[in-house]
Write an enzyme that holds these catalytic residues in place. Sequence first.
Site, PDB file in Angstrom:
ATOM      1  N   GLU A 163       0.785  -1.236   0.000  1.00  0.00           N
ATOM      2  CA  GLU A 163       0.000   0.000   0.000  1.00  0.00           C
ATOM      3  C   GLU A 163       0.818   1.288   0.000  1.00  0.00           C
ATOM      4  O   GLU A 163       0.816   2.031   0.997  1.00  0.00           O
ATOM      5  CB  GLU A 163      -0.972   0.014   1.188  1.00  0.00           C
ATOM      6  CG  GLU A 163      -2.017  -1.078   1.126  1.00  0.00           C
ATOM      7  CD  GLU A 163      -3.195  -0.864   2.076  1.00  0.00           C
ATOM      8  OE1 GLU A 163      -3.098   0.003   2.960  1.00  0.00           O
ATOM      9  OE2 GLU A 163      -4.203  -1.556   1.920  1.00  0.00           O
ATOM     10  N   GLU A 351      -5.633  -8.660   0.691  1.00  0.00           N
ATOM     11  CA  GLU A 351      -6.299  -8.289   1.956  1.00  0.00           C
ATOM     12  C   GLU A 351      -7.761  -7.992   1.689  1.00  0.00           C
ATOM     13  O   GLU A 351      -8.113  -7.391   0.673  1.00  0.00           O
ATOM     14  CB  GLU A 351      -5.722  -6.997   2.556  1.00  0.00           C
ATOM     15  CG  GLU A 351      -4.470  -7.141   3.337  1.00  0.00           C
ATOM     16  CD  GLU A 351      -4.018  -5.802   3.956  1.00  0.00           C
ATOM     17  OE1 GLU A 351      -4.877  -5.008   4.379  1.00  0.00           O
ATOM     18  OE2 GLU A 351      -2.802  -5.585   3.994  1.00  0.00           O
TER      19      GLU A 351
END
Length: 447
Positions: A163, A351
Amino acid sequence: MSFVKNFVWGVATASYQIEGGAHEADKGLNVWDVGSATEGRIFEGHRGDVGCDHYHKFREDVALMKELGIKAYRFSINWARLLPEGVGKVSEDGKRFYGELLAALREAGIEPWVTLFHWDYPYALYLRGGWLNPESPKWFEEYARVVAELFGDSISHFILINEPQVFLGLGHSAGTHAPFLRLSDGEVMRAAHHVLLACGLGEKMLRKTCKHPIKVGTSQAYWPSIPDTPDDYRVAKQDTFACHRDFGSVNYYTDPLIFGTYPEEFRAWQEECGFSYPESDMEIIRSKIDFYGVNTYSGNRVREQNGKIITLTPTPATPKTDTRWNVYPDVMYYGPKFLFERYGLPIIYTENGVALSEWKDLNGEINDDCRIDFLKRYLREMFRASCEVPIYGYFYWTLYDNFEWAEGFSKKFGLVHFDPETLERTPKKSAAFYKKVIETNGEELFR
Ligand code: NOJ
């Protein structure tokens, strides 16, 4: 109705959120060690020093995963545990710890998916300018080489950097995550460019050093725009990849990696901010990416109105998780379709999960029916998407409740309850449900 054969069913964690052992052996500090020790940074002064004590209890955790039927485990390496100064000397203890963890996973028949960097940047390198230093891509390349040399034999799947949207956006622009900086947009672009160069160098280094074929992918924070009605598909896709003048888009990072160029709209923004770079950098950044990993929790609903794209305010009836994220299951359907149409790469959900406000009841149980419902809703949509585009894996975030960054231990995403005082792990009702989902390769979702 079941997923493709060999669909990868896993759980994901990150080093800083679970390991603890912040001051063990010769481990170096990282920006979160320092940040979480600074007053006022983290919810109610929670600290990550002990985390879930995974550093000491990893064997118990691997045994627990095996019991829960988990097939793959995505975890990250704490860079400063392995290289206390970020570069140079390798820690014997770091080497031992990750070596033993990988061996325990192998023995349990659990496939490791290793993230090289999940935000816990070595403090020693931060003091040298961190991601703003033009040398920083080389530091990451060296770190990738060390990981590949030491552990490459036991790892087939690597994720380069988790991320970038969040550790750059919140950590370098908004100042709410470590290293708590509020840089100008032009400076954040410079840091982001170094992160991309690091990915390019890292990817090439991993392939050169590992002696067997490996798969290398990303893990992007992906918060797509969702069409309010199927007629809004085109505008939702356009909005997902539009330049909103922030650091939250996926294509800002993955167009350079996959196509070797920044998206056009973003180039105009870079110019306005006075950010430039040598064109030759783009060849270093361009990489062979085997899978497009995404972390998806929710998105924004959009619609076309009078020739404009408008973002809809959620209705008061929209269910919200404990992090106040809207429960929009169809994000799991539209999100991968947009990505596959743009990049043509197989997709892995690296995720997805839900934080709920919950506690152990008087019988010592956590009957988290809402999490089971969330899984059913989201994974049914993922299945719908997987009938149209290649989706090969899903990692639930996360194994047990852990240190949720600036929110400390207050947000509970786990399939397993974790008590930060007693360090006790207690599987929730959803853990048994997820086990059945895995055993039936998804059929349980439709029962
Ligand atoms: C994204 C991050 O990768 C992870 O560290 C975080 O805990 C979860 N999403 C939930 O916010």
